[in-house]
Design a protein around this motif. Sequence first.
Motif, PDB file in Angstrom:
ATOM      1  N   ILE A   1     -60.317 -16.117 -47.109  1.00  0.00           N
ATOM      2  CA  ILE A   1     -60.993 -16.463 -45.851  1.00  0.00           C
ATOM      3  C   ILE A   1     -60.278 -17.600 -45.136  1.00  0.00           C
ATOM      4  CG2 ILE A   1     -63.102 -17.505 -44.920  1.00  0.00           C
ATOM      5  CD1 ILE A   1     -64.683 -15.833 -46.954  1.00  0.00           C
TER       6      ILE A   1
ATOM      7  N   ALA B   1     -57.713 -15.567 -43.127  1.00  0.00           N
ATOM      8  CA  ALA B   1     -58.752 -15.154 -42.163  1.00  0.00           C
ATOM      9  C   ALA B   1     -59.019 -13.650 -42.253  1.00  0.00           C
ATOM     10  CB  ALA B   1     -58.363 -15.551 -40.749  1.00  0.00           C
ATOM     11  N   VAL B   2     -59.033 -13.144 -43.472  1.00  0.00           N
ATOM     12  CA  VAL B   2     -59.261 -11.717 -43.693  1.00  0.00           C
ATOM     13  C   VAL B   2     -60.765 -11.436 -43.556  1.00  0.00           C
ATOM     14  CG1 VAL B   2     -59.102  -9.897 -45.433  1.00  0.00           C
ATOM     15  CG2 VAL B   2     -57.297 -11.584 -45.243  1.00  0.00           C
ATOM     16  N   PRO B   3     -61.165 -10.365 -42.861  1.00  0.00           N
ATOM     17  CA  PRO B   3     -62.590 -10.044 -42.769  1.00  0.00           C
ATOM     18  C   PRO B   3     -63.214  -9.850 -44.152  1.00  0.00           C
ATOM     19  CG  PRO B   3     -61.348  -8.699 -41.232  1.00  0.00           C
ATOM     20  CD  PRO B   3     -60.345  -9.430 -42.074  1.00  0.00           C
ATOM     21  N   LEU B   4     -64.541 -10.096 -44.215  1.00  0.00           N
ATOM     22  CA  LEU B   4     -65.234 -10.123 -45.513  1.00  0.00           C
ATOM     23  C   LEU B   4     -65.017  -8.895 -46.392  1.00  0.00           C
ATOM     24  CD1 LEU B   4     -68.826 -11.555 -45.215  1.00  0.00           C
ATOM     25  CD2 LEU B   4     -66.970 -12.294 -46.675  1.00  0.00           C
ATOM     26  N   ASP B   5     -65.090  -7.695 -45.774  1.00  0.00           N
ATOM     27  CA  ASP B   5     -64.977  -6.490 -46.607  1.00  0.00           C
ATOM     28  C   ASP B   5     -63.624  -6.436 -47.316  1.00  0.00           C
ATOM     29  OD1 ASP B   5     -63.836  -6.167 -44.120  1.00  0.00           O
ATOM     30  OD2 ASP B   5     -64.261  -4.027 -43.958  1.00  0.00           O
ATOM     31  N   GLU B   6     -62.564  -6.767 -46.561  1.00  0.00           N
ATOM     32  CA  GLU B   6     -61.219  -6.762 -47.167  1.00  0.00           C
ATOM     33  C   GLU B   6     -61.068  -7.907 -48.161  1.00  0.00           C
ATOM     34  OE1 GLU B   6     -57.858  -6.667 -44.473  1.00  0.00           O
ATOM     35  OE2 GLU B   6     -58.961  -5.270 -43.206  1.00  0.00           O
ATOM     36  N   ALA B   7     -61.594  -9.085 -47.782  1.00  0.00           N
ATOM     37  CA  ALA B   7     -61.470 -10.263 -48.650  1.00  0.00           C
ATOM     38  C   ALA B   7     -62.163 -10.005 -49.989  1.00  0.00           C
ATOM     39  CB  ALA B   7     -62.072 -11.483 -47.969  1.00  0.00           C
TER      40      ALA B   7
ATOM     41  N   THR C   1     -67.807  -1.792 -45.502  1.00  0.00           N
ATOM     42  CA  THR C   1     -66.871  -0.843 -44.884  1.00  0.00           C
ATOM     43  C   THR C   1     -67.614   0.377 -44.347  1.00  0.00           C
ATOM     44  OG1 THR C   1     -65.306  -1.552 -46.556  1.00  0.00           O
ATOM     45  CG2 THR C   1     -64.670   0.361 -45.284  1.00  0.00           C
ATOM     46  N   GLU C   2     -68.644   0.780 -45.097  1.00  0.00           N
ATOM     47  CA  GLU C   2     -69.410   1.958 -44.671  1.00  0.00           C
ATOM     48  C   GLU C   2     -70.448   1.614 -43.613  1.00  0.00           C
ATOM     49  OE1 GLU C   2     -68.852   5.158 -45.602  1.00  0.00           O
ATOM     50  OE2 GLU C   2     -67.085   4.277 -46.528  1.00  0.00           O
ATOM     51  N   GLY C   3     -70.558   0.326 -43.270  1.00  0.00           N
ATOM     52  CA  GLY C   3     -71.517  -0.103 -42.244  1.00  0.00           C
ATOM     53  C   GLY C   3     -72.963   0.079 -42.693  1.00  0.00           C
ATOM     54  N   MET C   4     -73.240  -0.232 -43.979  1.00  0.00           N
ATOM     55  CA  MET C   4     -74.580   0.024 -44.508  1.00  0.00           C
ATOM     56  C   MET C   4     -75.559  -1.122 -44.287  1.00  0.00           C
ATOM     57  SD  MET C   4     -73.218   1.941 -47.881  1.00  0.00           S
ATOM     58  CE  MET C   4     -74.702   2.129 -48.824  1.00  0.00           C
TER      59      MET C   4
ATOM     60  N   SER D   1     -76.022  -5.675 -42.977  1.00  0.00           N
ATOM     61  CA  SER D   1     -75.352  -6.953 -42.716  1.00  0.00           C
ATOM     62  C   SER D   1     -74.856  -7.536 -44.046  1.00  0.00           C
ATOM     63  CB  SER D   1     -76.316  -7.925 -42.055  1.00  0.00           C
ATOM     64  OG  SER D   1     -77.232  -8.405 -42.994  1.00  0.00           O
TER      65      SER D   1
ATOM     66  N   GLY E   1     -70.294 -14.946 -43.758  1.00  0.00           N
ATOM     67  CA  GLY E   1     -69.682 -14.206 -42.651  1.00  0.00           C
ATOM     68  C   GLY E   1     -69.937 -14.693 -41.248  1.00  0.00           C
TER      69      GLY E   1
ATOM     70  N   LYS F   1     -78.635   0.904 -36.338  1.00  0.00           N
ATOM     71  CA  LYS F   1     -79.020   2.175 -36.961  1.00  0.00           C
ATOM     72  C   LYS F   1     -79.868   3.062 -36.048  1.00  0.00           C
ATOM     73  CE  LYS F   1     -77.853   1.760 -41.581  1.00  0.00           C
ATOM     74  NZ  LYS F   1     -76.663   1.029 -41.253  1.00  0.00           N
TER      75      LYS F   1
ATOM     76  N   TYR G   1     -68.949  -8.511 -39.756  1.00  0.00           N
ATOM     77  CA  TYR G   1     -69.753  -9.599 -40.320  1.00  0.00           C
ATOM     78  C   TYR G   1     -68.860 -10.767 -40.762  1.00  0.00           C
ATOM     79  CZ  TYR G   1     -73.230  -5.989 -40.098  1.00  0.00           C
ATOM     80  OH  TYR G   1     -74.044  -5.003 -39.634  1.00  0.00           O
ATOM     81  N   SER G   2     -67.807 -10.982 -39.999  1.00  0.00           N
ATOM     82  CA  SER G   2     -66.851 -12.031 -40.354  1.00  0.00           C
ATOM     83  C   SER G   2     -66.449 -12.773 -39.085  1.00  0.00           C
ATOM     84  CB  SER G   2     -65.603 -11.428 -41.002  1.00  0.00           C
ATOM     85  OG  SER G   2     -65.951 -10.482 -41.972  1.00  0.00           O
TER      86      SER G   2
ATOM     87  N   TYR H   1     -65.620 -15.706 -38.563  1.00  0.00           N
ATOM     88  CA  TYR H   1     -64.451 -16.575 -38.728  1.00  0.00           C
ATOM     89  C   TYR H   1     -63.138 -15.829 -38.515  1.00  0.00           C
ATOM     90  CZ  TYR H   1     -64.303 -14.231 -43.204  1.00  0.00           C
ATOM     91  OH  TYR H   1     -64.249 -13.250 -44.155  1.00  0.00           O
TER      92      TYR H   1
END
Lengths: 171, 309
Positions: free
Chosen positions: A46, A50-56, A80-83, A85, A119, B14, B83-84, B86
Motif C-alpha cells: 500500500i 499504492a497497489v489497490p487492496l484486492d491486488e495488495a 475482484t468479483e465486486g461482492m 465493500s 481502503g 447491487k 475500495y482503495s 489511497y
Amino acid sequence: MLTWIGATMIVLTTALTGMYLLWQQKRRAEELGASKRALNLLKNQISFLAVPLDEAMASSAFHAEGTIGAVFQEVSHALTEGMGSAEELWTSAWLKRKGESTFSAEDMQAFLSYGKTLGYLDKEQQRSGIDLLLYYLEEAEKEQRERIQKQGRLYHSVGIMSGLLIVMILL
Amino acid sequence: MEERLQQIVKIFPKNLQMTIGNALKRYHATEEIRLRKDKPLAFNIAGKEWFLRWDGEMTEQKENGILITEHEINELLAAAGRYSVYAFHEEVRRGFLTINGGHRIGLCGRAVEENGQIKTLHHISGCNIRIAREQKGCADGIMPYLFEKGRLCHTMIISPPGGGKTTLLRDIVRQISDGTTAVPQTVSVLDERGEIGGGGMLELGIHSDILEGCSKKEGIMLLLRSMRPQVIAMDELADSADFSAVWQACHAGVTILCTVHGTDQVQWQIDPKWESFRTGHLFQRFIVLEGKQRAVKLYDGQLQKIDFN
C-alpha cells in the motif's frame, strides 16, 4: 485389571488435554507472528506501490501463512468479483473463522476494528491503521510467548496431576 | 455480455446492476452514462440523452427515470476505486478514474484548492462514465496517408471531447504494431489514464509496449531510455509541459502519434502552446474529427488538406 486400564485412560486423557491447551497457546503465538508478517507485506504494497487492496491482498496472501493468509485470499477474491465493500468482506471473512482459529476475542476485535479503516483513507492513514494493528499484535505475541515460557510446564503437570487426582478420588 | 461492458456493470450498486446490464446489452450505441445527485440516470445514446426507467426502457420524461442518490454515487465511486482511495488519490485530484476496460469516469463535486492547484475532490455530486469503444478497422481509410516515402509521419489527432480520438488512435497503434499497412513497428504506448489499452482489455497489436499511469514528461524519457521505441503514442496533450515533452521526443528520432482537444485547425493556429510545432512544421499529419458523424479531415504539415477515400 480393568480398574488400572481405566485409571491409565483417565490420566492419559487429562495429560493430553493439558498438551492440547499448550499447543493452542503456541499456535496463537505463531498466528500472531504470521499476522504481523502478512500485515507488513500489505503495508509495503500500500505505502510504496499504492497497489489497490484486492491486488495488495492477493500478493500478500501468496507469502502469508495461517488464518490471515486465508482471509487475505478470500477478501481479495471477493473484492475482484465486486461482492461488497472492503469492510464488509473483511468482517465477514474474520467472523467466518471465529471458531476455527486460536485467536482470542481481543485479537478478533483488533482485526475487526482495523477493517473499519480499510481502503477508504489516504496512504498515510492506511499506514497508521496498519501500524496500530501491528503494535497490538507485537504486544500480544510478546505476552503470549512469555506466558508459554512461564506456564508451559504447568500445562503438562496440571494435566497429569488432575488425572491422578480424579483417579485417587474414584478409587 | 462483453467482458469490457461487465466491468461497468460491476461498479454499480447491487440494486442497479441488472437494469444497467440489460440496458447496455440492448442499447449498443451507448456512449456515456451520467449519474447526477437527485436526478434521473441518463444514457447518452448516439449523441442524445435519454433517461433509463426501472423496466429497462429509455424515456425522455425525466420524472420516469431512475432517481440517483448521493449514496449510490458514493457506492459506485468506492467500487470504481476498488475500495482503495489511497491508490487513486492522484486520479481523483485530476477529476477522473479509469476502470478496467479503459472506461473513464469523470467526476464533479467540491474541489479543495491549495496554492492554486486542486488538492482533491470531495462531496462528489455527479459522474460521467464514458464507455471505451474498440472499433477495429476504423483507421483503415486513413492509414495509407499517414506514410511519406514509406516512413510513418508524426501525426496528431484533433477533436472535441467524445469525438473518437482515442478510438482512432488505438486502431492506428494496433495497425502499425501489427504491420497491416507497412512493416510492423515497435510502438510504446504512453497510457497516462489507462484508456488506450484499457488495462490489457483492448487490443494494441503484437509489437506494443504499454506504460500506464505515468505523466508525458517522465514517461517519454523513460520509454526513450529503456524501450527503444520506433513510435510513441499518447493521448490528450494538455499543457505546456506535455507539448514540451513531445517536442523533445520528436527530435529524438521516434515518430509521435498523439491526440489533443480542439475543433479545427483555426484553434491550433492561434494557441501559443502550438507555436513551436507550427513554426517548426514538426507534425506532418493532422487528423481532425468533426461533429457527431465524426467526419475525418486530413491535413499535411503545411496545413494543406489531403483528400482521401
